[in-house]
Write a protein that holds these residues in place. Sequence first.
Motif, short mmCIF file in Angstrom:
data_model
loop_
_atom_site.label_atom_id
_atom_site.label_comp_id
_atom_site.label_asym_id
_atom_site.label_seq_id
_atom_site.Cartn_x
_atom_site.Cartn_y
_atom_site.Cartn_z
N LEU A 165 1.09 -1.41 0.04
CA LEU A 165 0.63 -0.18 0.31
C LEU A 165 1.07 1.38 -0.28
CD1 LEU A 165 -3.01 -0.70 2.50
CD2 LEU A 165 -2.88 -1.19 0.07
N LEU A 166 1.88 1.58 0.94
CA LEU A 166 2.64 2.37 0.66
C LEU A 166 3.64 2.43 -0.88
CD1 LEU A 166 4.96 2.20 4.43
CD2 LEU A 166 2.83 3.24 3.70
N ASP A 167 3.98 1.24 -1.28
CA ASP A 167 4.78 1.21 -2.73
C ASP A 167 3.51 2.35 -3.35
OD1 ASP A 167 6.54 0.82 -1.75
OD2 ASP A 167 6.10 -1.75 -3.02
N ARG A 168 2.26 1.90 -3.70
CA ARG A 168 1.36 2.84 -3.74
C ARG A 168 0.93 4.59 -4.02
NH1 ARG A 168 -2.84 -2.90 -4.34
NH2 ARG A 168 -1.88 -4.12 -5.72
N GLY A 169 1.39 4.75 -3.05
CA GLY A 169 1.55 6.25 -2.38
C GLY A 169 0.04 6.08 -1.30
N GLU A 170 -0.50 5.42 -0.46
CA GLU A 170 -1.97 5.20 0.44
C GLU A 170 -1.10 5.45 1.26
OE1 GLU A 170 -5.38 3.37 0.48
OE2 GLU A 170 -4.58 2.24 -1.78
N LYS A 171 -1.65 6.66 1.96
CA LYS A 171 -1.03 6.91 3.49
C LYS A 171 -1.54 5.51 5.31
CE LYS A 171 0.05 11.89 2.59
NZ LYS A 171 -0.82 13.03 3.08
N VAL A 172 -1.13 5.19 5.08
CA VAL A 172 -2.09 3.71 6.20
C VAL A 172 -0.56 3.58 6.79
CG1 VAL A 172 -2.74 2.77 3.98
CG2 VAL A 172 -0.44 1.78 4.89
N SER A 173 -1.37 2.87 8.24
CA SER A 173 -0.40 2.79 9.27
C SER A 173 -0.17 0.75 9.51
CB SER A 173 -0.86 3.20 10.57
OG SER A 173 -2.11 2.49 11.19
N TYR A 174 0.36 0.17 10.19
CA TYR A 174 0.42 -0.65 9.83
C TYR A 174 0.13 -1.51 11.19
CZ TYR A 174 2.56 -5.30 11.30
OH TYR A 174 2.30 -7.12 11.67
N GLU A 175 -0.91 -0.50 12.05
CA GLU A 175 -1.45 -1.49 13.13
C GLU A 175 -2.77 -1.32 12.53
OE1 GLU A 175 2.34 0.03 15.07
OE2 GLU A 175 0.82 1.53 13.56
N ASP A 176 -2.90 -0.56 11.76
CA ASP A 176 -4.57 -0.66 10.58
C ASP A 176 -4.94 -2.20 9.85
OD1 ASP A 176 -5.41 1.43 12.42
OD2 ASP A 176 -5.04 2.75 10.09
N VAL A 177 -3.45 -2.34 9.14
CA VAL A 177 -3.25 -3.33 7.83
C VAL A 177 -3.07 -4.44 9.00
CG1 VAL A 177 -2.55 -4.01 6.29
CG2 VAL A 177 -2.05 -1.71 6.86
N LEU A 178 -2.62 -4.46 9.51
CA LEU A 178 -3.17 -5.60 10.98
C LEU A 178 -3.76 -6.05 11.10
CD1 LEU A 178 -1.22 -8.06 12.25
CD2 LEU A 178 -0.43 -6.16 13.93
N GLU A 179 -4.50 -4.81 11.93
CA GLU A 179 -5.94 -4.92 11.58
C GLU A 179 -7.16 -5.85 10.89
OE1 GLU A 179 -9.78 -2.70 14.77
OE2 GLU A 179 -7.96 -1.56 14.00
N ASN A 180 -6.86 -4.78 10.16
CA ASN A 180 -7.66 -5.56 8.85
C ASN A 180 -7.94 -7.16 8.25
OD1 ASN A 180 -7.83 -5.66 5.60
ND2 ASN A 180 -9.95 -5.04 6.81
N VAL A 181 -6.42 -6.89 8.36
CA VAL A 181 -6.13 -8.73 8.43
C VAL A 181 -6.39 -9.54 9.36
CG1 VAL A 181 -4.12 -10.10 8.09
CG2 VAL A 181 -3.45 -8.45 6.68
N GLU A 182 -6.40 -9.06 10.64
CA GLU A 182 -7.16 -10.05 11.01
C GLU A 182 -8.66 -10.37 11.24
OE1 GLU A 182 -3.68 -10.06 15.20
OE2 GLU A 182 -4.98 -9.00 14.74
N LYS A 183 -9.14 -9.03 11.11
CA LYS A 183 -10.80 -8.50 11.35
C LYS A 183 -11.13 -9.44 9.52
CE LYS A 183 -14.32 -5.86 10.53
NZ LYS A 183 -15.02 -3.68 10.88
N ARG A 184 -10.08 -9.84 8.53
CA ARG A 184 -10.82 -10.43 7.16
C ARG A 184 -10.34 -11.82 8.08
NH1 ARG A 184 -7.80 -8.34 2.28
NH2 ARG A 184 -9.77 -9.43 1.06
N ASP A 185 -9.73 -12.20 8.25
CA ASP A 185 -9.81 -13.33 8.44
C ASP A 185 -10.95 -14.55 9.55
OD1 ASP A 185 -6.93 -13.71 7.58
OD2 ASP A 185 -6.22 -13.60 9.38
N HIS A 186 -10.86 -13.29 10.39
CA HIS A 186 -12.31 -14.33 11.10
C HIS A 186 -13.65 -13.90 10.74
CE1 HIS A 186 -14.39 -14.53 14.52
NE2 HIS A 186 -15.21 -14.08 14.79
#
Length: 231
Positions: A165-186
């Motif tokens: 996401l950073l390489d694509r120019g999006e402003k995101v935090s690692y914590e938000d991405v991790l939360e999204n990954v875990e939420k999607r897993d569930h």
Amino acid sequence: MKKITIAIDGYSSTGKSTLAKQLAKELGYVYVDTGAMYRAITLFAMHSGYIGDESINVDGLVSELFKIQLKFVFNKDLGFSEMYLNGENVERKIRKMEVSKNVSRIAEIEQVRIKLVEMQRKMGAEKGIVMDGRDIGTVVFPDAELKVFMTASPEKRAYRRYKELLDRGEKVSYEDVLENVEKRDHIDSHREFSPLMKAKDAVEFDNSDMGLKEQFERMHNHALRVIQKQG
């Protein structure tokens, strides 16, 4: 040599699409990214106002599913097919974090999955296809000659997605991405209709500590062995 169906399932951000593209290119097979299809419908739902912060207007979205036309168009410059939604190239739009946050909720909807599974089965009717997603080996192609279930630690997957996401120019935090990954897993693993699960005859492939070259070589060699057994 007889062509086969290769079904690649697994958790988000395990590199399913990357591996599937590589295998399809090397084997001369068709590649289908089913995740892009669910993302495109999610984008449609967002633009149509069917997704709120806490709820989804399922009835509204289902009533308009007939309006949705999805098509993969091969891009010679990129070397892979891009997703078109109702004639518009939405490849970049569907990869954004805001779509990622909602796609698992849309993928829970039974009517959405029925529509897309039907489309996916038609795409793979002639074999010679590599398809990745969440239910390819269990629902879409339960008789696929090669089934792979990809996994990696949530932290490793979140870091990969964060960098992407950073390489694509999006402003995101690692914590938000991790939360999204875990939420999607569930959500993916616990939904009532077509939950994410490993098919009994699937090869489990943990690439937590594996580079792209190593994972491709391992799976390509395995695929060749499976193809040779088919005669």
